[in-house]
Design a protein around this motif. Structure first.
Motif, PDB file in Angstrom:
ATOM      1  N   GLU A  48      30.417  33.750  45.859  1.00  0.00           N
ATOM      2  CA  GLU A  48      31.442  33.397  44.878  1.00  0.00           C
ATOM      3  C   GLU A  48      31.240  34.122  43.553  1.00  0.00           C
ATOM      4  O   GLU A  48      31.746  33.688  42.523  1.00  0.00           O
ATOM      5  N   TYR A  50      31.972  36.983  40.858  1.00  0.00           N
ATOM      6  CA  TYR A  50      33.224  37.672  40.529  1.00  0.00           C
ATOM      7  C   TYR A  50      33.273  39.116  41.015  1.00  0.00           C
ATOM      8  O   TYR A  50      34.357  39.645  41.294  1.00  0.00           O
ATOM      9  N   SER A  53      35.193  39.696  44.238  1.00  0.00           N
ATOM     10  CA  SER A  53      36.634  39.423  44.289  1.00  0.00           C
ATOM     11  C   SER A  53      37.458  40.686  44.551  1.00  0.00           C
ATOM     12  O   SER A  53      38.517  40.612  45.167  1.00  0.00           O
ATOM     13  N   GLU A  54      36.969  41.841  44.116  1.00  0.00           N
ATOM     14  CA  GLU A  54      37.701  43.084  44.407  1.00  0.00           C
ATOM     15  C   GLU A  54      37.766  43.336  45.911  1.00  0.00           C
ATOM     16  O   GLU A  54      38.819  43.705  46.442  1.00  0.00           O
ATOM     17  N   TYR A  56      37.506  41.026  48.254  1.00  0.00           N
ATOM     18  CA  TYR A  56      38.384  39.999  48.817  1.00  0.00           C
ATOM     19  C   TYR A  56      39.855  40.413  48.646  1.00  0.00           C
ATOM     20  O   TYR A  56      40.668  40.211  49.540  1.00  0.00           O
ATOM     21  N   TYR A  57      40.171  40.997  47.504  1.00  0.00           N
ATOM     22  CA  TYR A  57      41.536  41.456  47.238  1.00  0.00           C
ATOM     23  C   TYR A  57      41.944  42.543  48.235  1.00  0.00           C
ATOM     24  O   TYR A  57      43.014  42.479  48.840  1.00  0.00           O
ATOM     25  N   TYR A  76      43.021  35.796  49.358  1.00  0.00           N
ATOM     26  CA  TYR A  76      43.601  35.629  48.023  1.00  0.00           C
ATOM     27  C   TYR A  76      43.186  34.288  47.414  1.00  0.00           C
ATOM     28  O   TYR A  76      42.935  34.187  46.220  1.00  0.00           O
ATOM     29  N   ILE A  79      39.756  34.495  45.859  1.00  0.00           N
ATOM     30  CA  ILE A  79      39.814  35.107  44.532  1.00  0.00           C
ATOM     31  C   ILE A  79      40.212  34.067  43.494  1.00  0.00           C
ATOM     32  O   ILE A  79      39.606  33.972  42.425  1.00  0.00           O
ATOM     33  N   ILE A  82      37.299  31.689  42.808  1.00  0.00           N
ATOM     34  CA  ILE A  82      36.235  32.325  42.028  1.00  0.00           C
ATOM     35  C   ILE A  82      36.609  32.369  40.552  1.00  0.00           C
ATOM     36  O   ILE A  82      35.834  31.960  39.680  1.00  0.00           O
ATOM     37  N   TRP A  83      37.794  32.873  40.255  1.00  0.00           N
ATOM     38  CA  TRP A  83      38.182  33.038  38.859  1.00  0.00           C
ATOM     39  C   TRP A  83      38.489  31.710  38.184  1.00  0.00           C
ATOM     40  O   TRP A  83      38.241  31.544  36.993  1.00  0.00           O
TER      41      TRP A  83
END
Length: 92
Positions: A48, A50, A53-54, A56-57, A76, A79, A82-83
């Motif tokens: 988790e 950050y 996340s790229e 995961y995107y 998605y 992401i 996480i954020w």
């Protein structure tokens, strides 16, 4: 060179190849490379963090292109989680 530095380069290499394969419509290869990136980064930073996340995107986009909407939505959603957690609690 330390193992963590090598691991970091290897992770970035997998992510970049995943992005390249995705653009070239080589979806199976893209998923394999992005999965490797996620695995390597998860081992060192946690699933988790950050920075993942790229990937995961890009994984979500790859599944979306394959018309696998539920799988894409799952990435998605990761992401978003996480954020949301970062904005609420902060993260190093």
């Amino acid at each position: 060179m330390s193992e963590s530095v090598i691991s970091n380069y290897r992770s970035k290499l997998h992510r970049n190849f995943g992005k390249l394969f995705s653009v070239c419509n080589r979806h199976a290869d893209a998923i394999k490379e992005l999965s490797q990136n996620i695995y390597i980064e998860s081992k060192s930073r946690g699933p988790e963090h950050y920075s993942i996340s790229e990937s995961y995107y890009h994984m979500g986009n790859t599944f979306s292109t394959m018309h696998k909407i539920e799988e894409a939505a799952g990435f998605y959603n990761l992401i978003f989680k996480i954020w949301k957690k970062i904005l609420e609690n902060g993260q190093d």
